[in-house]
Design a protein around this motif. Structure first.
Motif, PDB file in Angstrom:
ATOM      1  N   TYR A   9       0.851  -1.594  -0.340  1.00  0.00           N
ATOM      2  CA  TYR A   9      -0.542  -0.202   0.326  1.00  0.00           C
ATOM      3  C   TYR A   9       0.782   1.111  -0.141  1.00  0.00           C
ATOM      4  CZ  TYR A   9      -3.585   3.348   0.928  1.00  0.00           C
ATOM      5  OH  TYR A   9      -4.805   4.107   0.722  1.00  0.00           O
ATOM      6  N   ARG A  34      -0.441   7.096  -4.281  1.00  0.00           N
ATOM      7  CA  ARG A  34      -0.475   7.685  -4.877  1.00  0.00           C
ATOM      8  C   ARG A  34       1.546   8.879  -4.363  1.00  0.00           C
ATOM      9  NH1 ARG A  34      -6.333   9.800  -6.292  1.00  0.00           N
ATOM     10  NH2 ARG A  34      -6.955   7.801  -7.772  1.00  0.00           N
ATOM     11  N   SER A  35       1.066   8.735  -3.264  1.00  0.00           N
ATOM     12  CA  SER A  35       2.427   9.863  -2.313  1.00  0.00           C
ATOM     13  C   SER A  35       3.484   8.429  -2.397  1.00  0.00           C
ATOM     14  CB  SER A  35       2.015  10.484  -1.515  1.00  0.00           C
ATOM     15  OG  SER A  35       1.323   9.623  -0.291  1.00  0.00           O
ATOM     16  N   ILE A  43     -13.550  -3.454  -3.485  1.00  0.00           N
ATOM     17  CA  ILE A  43     -13.703  -2.717  -4.497  1.00  0.00           C
ATOM     18  C   ILE A  43     -15.139  -3.814  -5.861  1.00  0.00           C
ATOM     19  CG2 ILE A  43     -14.229  -0.900  -6.963  1.00  0.00           C
ATOM     20  CD1 ILE A  43     -11.303  -0.271  -5.596  1.00  0.00           C
ATOM     21  N   ALA A  60      -4.009  11.007 -12.313  1.00  0.00           N
ATOM     22  CA  ALA A  60      -3.544  10.041 -12.821  1.00  0.00           C
ATOM     23  C   ALA A  60      -4.210   8.456 -13.012  1.00  0.00           C
ATOM     24  CB  ALA A  60      -3.474   9.042 -11.476  1.00  0.00           C
ATOM     25  N   ASP A  61      -6.257   8.921 -13.279  1.00  0.00           N
ATOM     26  CA  ASP A  61      -6.468   7.910 -14.202  1.00  0.00           C
ATOM     27  C   ASP A  61      -7.778   8.914 -13.977  1.00  0.00           C
ATOM     28  OD1 ASP A  61      -8.248   6.837 -15.994  1.00  0.00           O
ATOM     29  OD2 ASP A  61      -7.877   4.957 -13.950  1.00  0.00           O
ATOM     30  N   ILE A  83     -11.870   7.866  -7.387  1.00  0.00           N
ATOM     31  CA  ILE A  83     -12.556   6.546  -5.994  1.00  0.00           C
ATOM     32  C   ILE A  83     -13.004   7.196  -4.417  1.00  0.00           C
ATOM     33  CG2 ILE A  83     -10.588   5.771  -4.203  1.00  0.00           C
ATOM     34  CD1 ILE A  83      -8.404   5.533  -6.788  1.00  0.00           C
ATOM     35  N   LYS A  98     -15.893   6.014 -14.140  1.00  0.00           N
ATOM     36  CA  LYS A  98     -16.084   4.385 -13.594  1.00  0.00           C
ATOM     37  C   LYS A  98     -15.659   4.824 -12.203  1.00  0.00           C
ATOM     38  CE  LYS A  98     -15.885  -0.731 -11.666  1.00  0.00           C
ATOM     39  NZ  LYS A  98     -16.460  -0.140 -10.847  1.00  0.00           N
ATOM     40  N   LYS A 106     -14.783   4.385  -7.610  1.00  0.00           N
ATOM     41  CA  LYS A 106     -13.894   2.186  -6.934  1.00  0.00           C
ATOM     42  C   LYS A 106     -15.061   3.187  -6.234  1.00  0.00           C
ATOM     43  CE  LYS A 106     -10.397   0.772 -10.313  1.00  0.00           C
ATOM     44  NZ  LYS A 106      -9.395   0.935  -9.789  1.00  0.00           N
ATOM     45  N   ILE A 162      -7.164   7.141   3.740  1.00  0.00           N
ATOM     46  CA  ILE A 162      -6.883   7.155   2.538  1.00  0.00           C
ATOM     47  C   ILE A 162      -6.789   8.374   1.646  1.00  0.00           C
ATOM     48  CG2 ILE A 162      -8.143   6.109   0.288  1.00  0.00           C
ATOM     49  CD1 ILE A 162      -8.313   3.490   1.566  1.00  0.00           C
ATOM     50  N   LYS A 180      -3.445  10.806   1.963  1.00  0.00           N
ATOM     51  CA  LYS A 180      -2.287  10.090   1.550  1.00  0.00           C
ATOM     52  C   LYS A 180      -2.873  10.122  -0.318  1.00  0.00           C
ATOM     53  CE  LYS A 180      -0.455   7.079   2.243  1.00  0.00           C
ATOM     54  NZ  LYS A 180       1.165   7.242   2.893  1.00  0.00           N
ATOM     55  N   GLY A 181      -3.584  10.578  -0.707  1.00  0.00           N
ATOM     56  CA  GLY A 181      -3.927  11.556  -1.628  1.00  0.00           C
ATOM     57  C   GLY A 181      -4.803  10.069  -2.693  1.00  0.00           C
ATOM     58  N   ASP A 182      -5.268   9.392  -1.971  1.00  0.00           N
ATOM     59  CA  ASP A 182      -5.305   7.587  -2.715  1.00  0.00           C
ATOM     60  C   ASP A 182      -6.602   7.544  -3.149  1.00  0.00           C
ATOM     61  OD1 ASP A 182      -3.005   6.836  -2.415  1.00  0.00           O
ATOM     62  OD2 ASP A 182      -2.305   6.210  -0.616  1.00  0.00           O
ATOM     63  N   ASP A 226     -10.030  10.037  -4.520  1.00  0.00           N
ATOM     64  CA  ASP A 226     -10.376  11.609  -4.923  1.00  0.00           C
ATOM     65  C   ASP A 226     -11.989  12.104  -4.486  1.00  0.00           C
ATOM     66  OD1 ASP A 226      -9.028  11.145  -7.230  1.00  0.00           O
ATOM     67  OD2 ASP A 226     -10.274   9.850  -8.436  1.00  0.00           O
ATOM     68  N   PHE A 282      -2.469  17.071  -3.421  1.00  0.00           N
ATOM     69  CA  PHE A 282      -2.157  15.572  -4.471  1.00  0.00           C
ATOM     70  C   PHE A 282      -2.920  16.395  -6.068  1.00  0.00           C
ATOM     71  CE2 PHE A 282      -3.408  14.714   0.245  1.00  0.00           C
ATOM     72  CZ  PHE A 282      -1.703  13.952   0.877  1.00  0.00           C
ATOM     73  N   LYS A 307      -3.005  14.342  -8.325  1.00  0.00           N
ATOM     74  CA  LYS A 307      -2.795  13.485  -8.993  1.00  0.00           C
ATOM     75  C   LYS A 307      -4.347  13.072  -9.222  1.00  0.00           C
ATOM     76  CE  LYS A 307       1.551  11.006 -10.202  1.00  0.00           C
ATOM     77  NZ  LYS A 307       2.655  10.275 -10.003  1.00  0.00           N
ATOM     78  N   VAL A 308      -5.473  13.713  -7.874  1.00  0.00           N
ATOM     79  CA  VAL A 308      -6.623  13.253  -8.048  1.00  0.00           C
ATOM     80  C   VAL A 308      -7.299  13.821  -8.970  1.00  0.00           C
ATOM     81  CG1 VAL A 308      -6.336  12.741  -4.887  1.00  0.00           C
ATOM     82  CG2 VAL A 308      -6.901  15.485  -6.210  1.00  0.00           C
TER      83      VAL A 308
END
Ligand SMILES: Nc1ncnc2c1ncn2[C@@H]1O[C@H](COP(=O)(O)OP(=O)(O)OP(=O)(O)O)[C@@H](O)[C@H]1O
Ligand SMILES: [Mg+2]
Lengths: 213, 240, 348
Positions: free
Chosen positions: A65, A70-71, A164, C88-89, C94, C121, C123, C135, C138-140, C142, C304, C306-307
């Motif tokens: 993880y 991303r970080s 998910i 990022a995508d 997310i 999509k 998630k 989560i 940590k920027g994981d 959105d 972040f 990349k979000v």
């Protein structure tokens, strides 16, 4: 009901199957190589591998993880919460098992046989292939053990996959979810599917040539 | 054509600081059968490993068919020699797969060679049998066939008939002799059996504590050895 | 008279829908004239500010307001920054959220509309509020949809999130064994009930997972002047989700605090448990302390880069839009006879 289960079953097989193939491609030659030609610090390497064989999957999940976040250092791959992240974690869980068990299986092959194979003109790669084939029961046991370990693993795939629906939900995380929702029947059905895989892989193992009944 | 097939000069093999083999000079002639005798631990097997290029000597030089052997011998050189050990060391496969093993390593199609060689060792038609389920003598003959099928220039035998019954000993001796006579294969054979050395060898060498203390034609070795220790050994009186 | 009220109410609904009300711009803020059906909470939501901010701007201590009262509304959060944002995508969003929104089936009922409209999509990572925010931090993820106001405010204050909006609310209930050994059935105050449970030394199962429910539970114990420790006096911290905690309580005869949605969804499988404090429906819950608001927050694209901030922003607008708020209101009504979540962002 089965229509909902099928993608989960297929994803479980895909993730653990892919992880197993990668772990085998890396781990079998490495394990055999270490058995045939010990490294200078082989005892330390052995210690690391044996520790790795008992590594709690959830710790692997946490590490993966942090890597894939991303970080994190390889966050640019954008793998977190995808099957790729789950495969990564499972490869790391499976690798020490494959390396360690392959290595002991190869070490169990008579060193005199190795010498004979070389005397017949085998290159180092041919020696490895021949010895692996001689040790195939043990090598397959290594692979089956690794498969059993990763397909039934829940902590790491939960953390890095995120459970998910339709994307990273596998048998084990689905069991956790259904149990959490009190759907014991469905959870049990998923458990039976999981058991069937374990049974099938062990069946393959026990039917291998070179194993006497 | 007078140059020796193997020439060893000042070859030392040192394990853990101890020289287990120390041969000042040894020439193996092309097409001869050389028997090496000596007590246990004398370094006989070590010598054969050097002759098969499975190890490189700690010191000294080995010249093979005119070519000095480098530290990392090339594959085609290694493949001109092979060894049959005391234990047959068969793979857990069929007789055919065992016999054709060396050919498959060399990417040579077996064609009729497997059947021919099995015929020579008295195992015609045994191709599909599981090699490890044969009798001891049959297994050793499979091992011999596996070595012969690759048509080696040098055939190294490390006590190939120890623990075998007289019938199989006789069979193997005649196959070895026939290989030498019909193919001109150079043969170095380690044996504990002085009678076998007398029956088969053109020359006999005695290794003692890693030193080659006697090397003479067979008749001379047994009738008038130069070294008194060789005389003791030849009479079968040396305790080992 | 009755007619007049109905017409008035209908008009109020209409007006509030278009966010008109009686709004007059002022320097650094606005004033607002309270309408029928308003609460401080709704007004705060409407102006994208907080109840406490309105309270302090108007010198209010409680939550009581009158129709026609003119309130000063402090300036809302600064407009969203424009930053170089490279998702990022771009094709996925997310959403880190709590188990209750996912397990209740709400998200499955509404998200497909957004996915279809935006061709994206979503998630869903369904975990506890604490983990969902972690989560996000940590920027994981959105966007996060959670229910623990104090943690949400800290998340925003730490610079991890922006564009926070209230989405909906429901409430918590205290459930326990049928024989109710602590005798809390029918109490109108959650902290009194907790005090009685502790006094009786009855078993209490805490989620102990830093979730929104767990955060609420801790604040209720604090309000009761207690600080229970796991393993002592019947109190256990499980570190598990709501479903597991309810199942545990059902098996062990423990009291627990649950969100009403999960309780309703699971109660058929919990024969040994009954609802003791919280009333028959969200609207009948006697204790305001059991109020359970959900907020949506975009993960900060400045921190972040990349979000997927563009879609997160659209998502926030979407989930607080009239039509989706109505779907949230309708969700579960046919199955349970009442809404599992009540919208607040816009009156349906
Ligand atoms: N790999 C090795 N490392 C260390 N010592 C070795 C190694 N191989 C052999 N030796 C030692 O070298 C000596 C000679 O061994 P070798 O096997 O050549 O004897 P041998 O003459 O073949 O004996 P035998 O008749 O018992 O087979 C022995 O003392 C043996 O212990
Ligand atoms: Mg020997």
């Amino acid at each position: 009901m089965f229509g909902d289960l099928l993608p989960i079953i297929l994803l479980s097989l895909y993730v653990s199957g892919a992880a197993l193939i990668i772990a085998a491609i890396i781990g079998v030659p490495l394990g055999a190589g270490m058995a045939l030609k010990p490294l200078p610090g082989q005892r330390l390497v052995d210690l690391i591998i044996y520790t790795g064989m008992g590594l709690p999957p959830v710790v692997v999940g946490l590490a993966v993880y942090l890597l894939l976040s991303r970080s994190g250092p390889i966050g640019f791959l954008n793998w977190l919460f995808t099957p790729s992240a789950m495969i990564t974690a499972q490869v790391i869980i499976a690798l020490p098992l494959v390396i360690g068990l392959t290595s002991s299986a190869v070490q169990a092959v008579d060193p005199a046989l190795r010498l004979q194979v070389r005397a017949l003109g085998a290159t180092p790669a041919q020696v490895m292939r021949t010895v692996l084939w001689e040790a195939k029961a043990g090598v397959t046991a290594a692979i089956v053990a690794a498969f059993g370990g990763i397909i039934s693993e829940v902590g790491a795939v939960m953390l890095v996959g995120g459970n998910i629906e339709g994307s990273t939900r596998v048998l084990t995380t689905a069991i956790v979810l259904e149990t959490r929702q009190g759907n014991f029947g469905l959870a049990l059905a998923l458990g039976v599917v999981l058991l069937t895989f374990a049974f099938a892989s062990n069946f393959v193992l026990l039917r291998l040539p070179g194993r006497r009944s | 054509m007078n140059r020796p097939f193997y020439r060893l000069a000042n070859v030392k093999q040192i394990y853990n600081g101890r020289a287990v083999l120390d041969v000042e000079n040894l020439a193996v002639e092309r097409g001869e059968i050389l028997a090496i005798v000596g007590p246990s631990g004398a370094g006989k097997s070590t010598l054969l490993r050097l002759l098969n290029f499975l190890e490189t000597p700690t010191e000294g030089e080995i010249v093979f068919d005119g070519t000095p052997i480098p530290r990392d011998p090339p594959l085609d050189l290694i493949r001109r020699a092979t060894t049959v050990f005391q234990r047959p060391m068969l793979l857990n496969r069929s007789v055919r797969d065992n016999v054709s093993f060396g050919l498959s390593l060399r990417n040579i199609a077996p064609d009729g060679r497997v059947a021919d060689v099995l015929n020579r060792v008295g195992l015609a038609g045994m191709e599909t049998a599981a090699a490890r389920e044969l009798s001891g003598g049959e297994m050793q003959r499979v091992a011999l066939a596996r070595a012969l099928v690759i048509r080696p220039d040098a055939l190294l035998l490390d006590e190939p008939t120890a623990n075998l019954d007289p019938y199989n000993v006789g069979l193997i001796e005649s196959i070895v002799r026939e290989q030498n006579e019909s193919q001109g294969t150079t043969i170095v054979m380690v044996t504990h059996n002085v009678f076998q050395a007398r029956r088969l060898a053109h020359r006999v060498g005695l290794l003692l504590n890693g030193n080659l203390i006697e090397l003479s034609p067979t008749a001379e070795f047994f009738d008038s050895p130069r070294d008194p220790r060789a005389a003791v050994f030849a009479r079968g009186e040396m305790a080992y | 008279m009755k007619r007049t009220i109905l017409v008035f109410l209908a008009l109020a609904l209409l007006f509030s829908t278009f966010a008109i009300g009686s709004v007059a711009a002022q320097d650094g803020g606005t004033t607002y004239t309270v309408q029928a059906g308003d609460s401080l909470y709704r007004i705060a939501a409407k102006f994208n500010t907080t109840v406490s901010a309105i309270q302090s701007a108007n010198g209010l201590t409680g939550s009581a307001i009158r129709i026609g009262q003119v309130l000063k509304i402090p300036a809302s959060a600064p407009a969203t920054p424009t930053v170089p944002n490279t998702p990022a995508d771009p094709s996925t969003l997310i959403l880190a959220t709590t188990t209750s929104t996912a397990d209740s089936g709400l998200l499955a009922a509404i998200l497909p509309y957004f996915e279809a409209r935006e061709n994206i999509k979503i998630k869903v990572i369904a975990v506890g509020t604490g983990q969902a925010l972690a989560i996000g931090a940590k920027g994981d993820a959105d966007v996060v949809l959670v229910h623990a106001r104090s943690q949400e405010d800290k998340f925003v204050a730490d610079g991890n999130g922006i564009d926070r909006r209230d989405v909906m609310y429901n409430d918590f209930v205290i459930v326990g064994p049928l024989n109710d050994p602590a005798g809390i059935g029918g109490l109108s105050s959650a902290k009194d009930a907790f005090a009685k449970i502790a006094a009786a030394g009855s078993p209490f199962a805490s989620r102990g997972d830093n979730s929104g429910t767990n955060t609420k539970e801790t604040s209720l114990w604090t309000a009761a002047g207690l600080k229970p420790k796991s393993g002592a006096n019947g109190y256990v911290a499980l570190g598990q989700g709501m479903g597991e905690t309810l199942l545990y309580s059902n098996e062990t005869g423990s009291y627990t605090l649950a969100d009403r949605g999960t309780w309703l969804a699971l109660s058929a499988k919990l024969p040994n448990l009954t609802l003791l404090v919280g009333g028959a429906s969200v609207k009948k819950n006697p204790d305001p302390a059991l109020f359970n608001p959900y907020g949506v927050i975009a993960v900060n694209p400045v921190k972040f880069p990349k979000v997927n901030y563009p879609k997160a922003k659209l998502f926030i607008e979407w989930i607080t839009s009239l039509s989706i708020q109505r779907r949230i209101y309708e969700f579960g009504r046919s199955l349970y006879g009442e809404s599992l979540f009540y919208p607040v962002a816009k009156t349906p």
